[in-house]
Design a protein around this motif. Structure first.
Motif, PDB file in Angstrom:
ATOM      1  N   LEU A  63      24.438 -20.053  -0.509  1.00  0.00           N
ATOM      2  CA  LEU A  63      23.498 -19.119  -1.101  1.00  0.00           C
ATOM      3  C   LEU A  63      24.244 -18.394  -2.204  1.00  0.00           C
ATOM      4  CD1 LEU A  63      20.625 -17.988  -0.795  1.00  0.00           C
ATOM      5  CD2 LEU A  63      21.575 -16.253   0.721  1.00  0.00           C
ATOM      6  N   ARG A  64      23.795 -18.581  -3.442  1.00  0.00           N
ATOM      7  CA  ARG A  64      24.499 -17.999  -4.585  1.00  0.00           C
ATOM      8  C   ARG A  64      23.506 -17.424  -5.593  1.00  0.00           C
ATOM      9  NH1 ARG A  64      28.144 -18.815  -1.550  1.00  0.00           N
ATOM     10  NH2 ARG A  64      30.143 -19.775  -1.979  1.00  0.00           N
ATOM     11  N   ARG A  65      23.981 -16.427  -6.325  1.00  0.00           N
ATOM     12  CA  ARG A  65      23.221 -15.887  -7.451  1.00  0.00           C
ATOM     13  C   ARG A  65      23.512 -16.787  -8.652  1.00  0.00           C
ATOM     14  NH1 ARG A  65      20.487 -11.557  -7.531  1.00  0.00           N
ATOM     15  NH2 ARG A  65      21.533 -10.644  -5.733  1.00  0.00           N
ATOM     16  N   LEU A  66      22.450 -17.298  -9.283  1.00  0.00           N
ATOM     17  CA  LEU A  66      22.622 -18.204 -10.413  1.00  0.00           C
ATOM     18  C   LEU A  66      22.556 -17.412 -11.709  1.00  0.00           C
ATOM     19  CD1 LEU A  66      20.360 -21.220  -9.402  1.00  0.00           C
ATOM     20  CD2 LEU A  66      22.774 -20.846  -8.940  1.00  0.00           C
ATOM     21  N   LEU A  67      23.562 -17.571 -12.535  1.00  0.00           N
ATOM     22  CA  LEU A  67      23.605 -16.920 -13.845  1.00  0.00           C
ATOM     23  C   LEU A  67      23.667 -17.995 -14.922  1.00  0.00           C
ATOM     24  CD1 LEU A  67      26.141 -14.045 -13.086  1.00  0.00           C
ATOM     25  CD2 LEU A  67      23.655 -13.945 -13.104  1.00  0.00           C
ATOM     26  N   TRP A  68      22.715 -17.959 -15.846  1.00  0.00           N
ATOM     27  CA  TRP A  68      22.638 -18.948 -16.909  1.00  0.00           C
ATOM     28  C   TRP A  68      23.680 -18.634 -17.980  1.00  0.00           C
ATOM     29  CZ3 TRP A  68      21.569 -23.540 -18.178  1.00  0.00           C
ATOM     30  CH2 TRP A  68      21.344 -23.902 -19.495  1.00  0.00           C
ATOM     31  N   GLU A  69      24.509 -19.619 -18.325  1.00  0.00           N
ATOM     32  CA  GLU A  69      25.525 -19.477 -19.368  1.00  0.00           C
ATOM     33  C   GLU A  69      25.570 -20.760 -20.183  1.00  0.00           C
ATOM     34  OE1 GLU A  69      29.223 -18.369 -17.585  1.00  0.00           O
ATOM     35  OE2 GLU A  69      28.485 -16.398 -17.026  1.00  0.00           O
ATOM     36  N   GLU A  70      24.948 -20.726 -21.363  1.00  0.00           N
ATOM     37  CA  GLU A  70      24.876 -21.859 -22.297  1.00  0.00           C
ATOM     38  C   GLU A  70      24.253 -23.091 -21.649  1.00  0.00           C
ATOM     39  OE1 GLU A  70      28.199 -22.478 -24.865  1.00  0.00           O
ATOM     40  OE2 GLU A  70      28.713 -20.367 -24.791  1.00  0.00           O
ATOM     41  N   ASP A  71      25.012 -24.103 -21.270  1.00  0.00           N
ATOM     42  CA  ASP A  71      24.424 -25.330 -20.733  1.00  0.00           C
ATOM     43  C   ASP A  71      24.720 -25.526 -19.247  1.00  0.00           C
ATOM     44  OD1 ASP A  71      27.104 -25.791 -21.092  1.00  0.00           O
ATOM     45  OD2 ASP A  71      26.862 -27.837 -21.813  1.00  0.00           O
ATOM     46  N   TYR A  72      25.042 -24.451 -18.546  1.00  0.00           N
ATOM     47  CA  TYR A  72      25.301 -24.563 -17.110  1.00  0.00           C
ATOM     48  C   TYR A  72      24.913 -23.269 -16.404  1.00  0.00           C
ATOM     49  CZ  TYR A  72      29.558 -21.894 -18.080  1.00  0.00           C
ATOM     50  OH  TYR A  72      30.444 -20.929 -18.481  1.00  0.00           O
ATOM     51  N   PHE A  73      24.775 -23.368 -15.082  1.00  0.00           N
ATOM     52  CA  PHE A  73      24.601 -22.188 -14.249  1.00  0.00           C
ATOM     53  C   PHE A  73      25.932 -21.855 -13.597  1.00  0.00           C
ATOM     54  CE2 PHE A  73      20.073 -23.377 -14.127  1.00  0.00           C
ATOM     55  CZ  PHE A  73      19.515 -22.143 -14.391  1.00  0.00           C
ATOM     56  N   ARG A  74      26.258 -20.578 -13.584  1.00  0.00           N
ATOM     57  CA  ARG A  74      27.409 -20.115 -12.818  1.00  0.00           C
ATOM     58  C   ARG A  74      26.877 -19.667 -11.464  1.00  0.00           C
ATOM     59  NH1 ARG A  74      30.648 -14.890 -13.433  1.00  0.00           N
ATOM     60  NH2 ARG A  74      28.976 -14.439 -14.881  1.00  0.00           N
ATOM     61  N   LEU A  75      27.452 -20.182 -10.393  1.00  0.00           N
ATOM     62  CA  LEU A  75      27.068 -19.834  -9.030  1.00  0.00           C
ATOM     63  C   LEU A  75      27.978 -18.712  -8.561  1.00  0.00           C
ATOM     64  CD1 LEU A  75      26.019 -22.731  -9.494  1.00  0.00           C
ATOM     65  CD2 LEU A  75      26.453 -23.163  -7.105  1.00  0.00           C
ATOM     66  N   CYS A  76      27.418 -17.528  -8.403  1.00  0.00           N
ATOM     67  CA  CYS A  76      28.210 -16.349  -8.063  1.00  0.00           C
ATOM     68  C   CYS A  76      27.908 -15.893  -6.644  1.00  0.00           C
ATOM     69  CB  CYS A  76      27.882 -15.200  -9.010  1.00  0.00           C
ATOM     70  SG  CYS A  76      28.176 -15.574 -10.730  1.00  0.00           S
ATOM     71  N   ALA A  77      28.945 -15.765  -5.852  1.00  0.00           N
ATOM     72  CA  ALA A  77      28.802 -15.192  -4.511  1.00  0.00           C
ATOM     73  C   ALA A  77      28.639 -13.683  -4.658  1.00  0.00           C
ATOM     74  CB  ALA A  77      30.021 -15.530  -3.666  1.00  0.00           C
ATOM     75  N   GLU A  78      27.903 -13.078  -3.765  1.00  0.00           N
ATOM     76  CA  GLU A  78      27.778 -11.621  -3.766  1.00  0.00           C
ATOM     77  C   GLU A  78      29.111 -10.975  -3.402  1.00  0.00           C
ATOM     78  OE1 GLU A  78      24.093  -9.990  -4.125  1.00  0.00           O
ATOM     79  OE2 GLU A  78      24.787 -11.657  -5.352  1.00  0.00           O
ATOM     80  N   ASN A  79      29.873 -11.639  -2.563  1.00  0.00           N
ATOM     81  CA  ASN A  79      31.168 -11.167  -2.095  1.00  0.00           C
ATOM     82  C   ASN A  79      32.245 -11.642  -3.080  1.00  0.00           C
ATOM     83  OD1 ASN A  79      33.610 -10.789  -0.752  1.00  0.00           O
ATOM     84  ND2 ASN A  79      32.758 -11.292   1.243  1.00  0.00           N
ATOM     85  N   PRO A  80      32.974 -10.735  -3.726  1.00  0.00           N
ATOM     86  CA  PRO A  80      33.972 -11.137  -4.725  1.00  0.00           C
ATOM     87  C   PRO A  80      35.151 -11.935  -4.163  1.00  0.00           C
ATOM     88  CG  PRO A  80      34.053  -8.767  -4.339  1.00  0.00           C
ATOM     89  CD  PRO A  80      32.875  -9.292  -3.574  1.00  0.00           C
ATOM     90  N   ALA A  81      35.278 -12.022  -2.850  1.00  0.00           N
ATOM     91  CA  ALA A  81      36.358 -12.814  -2.246  1.00  0.00           C
ATOM     92  C   ALA A  81      36.101 -14.317  -2.379  1.00  0.00           C
ATOM     93  CB  ALA A  81      36.525 -12.448  -0.773  1.00  0.00           C
TER      94      ALA A  81
END
Length: 85
Positions: A42-60
């Motif tokens: 389960l990840r937050r998707l952030l659009w960056e140019e031609d890809y999605f960055r999958l970001c965990a809520e937990n910075p670890a």
């Protein structure tokens, strides 16, 4: 949830519902993703140019990237969470 990657939004032990009809993500939403080796995250998707960055809520947990053409990895958007408060 069997890990703390989405904490504090979704904590370990929570039950989540995924809307599998929502397969066209908007930047910033939480989505369930199947990774190449079969893991579901389960990840937050952030659009960056031609890809999605999958970001965990937990910075670890490290960020990952997927190309837009790989949207078959997207299972759906987080619809509900049932967890202890």
């Amino acid at each position: 949830m069997d890990n703390d990657a989405a904490a504090p939004t979704v904590r370990r032990g929570a039950y989540v519902g995924i809307d599998t009809r929502a397969d066209c993500p908007a930047s910033g939403e939480l989505f369930a993703i199947t990774l190449p080796h079969g893991e579901i995250v389960l990840r937050r998707l952030l659009w960056e140019e031609d890809y999605f960055r999958l970001c965990a809520e937990n910075p670890a947990y490290p960020d990952r990237r997927i190309r837009l053409a790989r949207t078959e990895w997207i299972l759906g958007r987080l619809a509900w969470v049932m967890q202890e408060i």
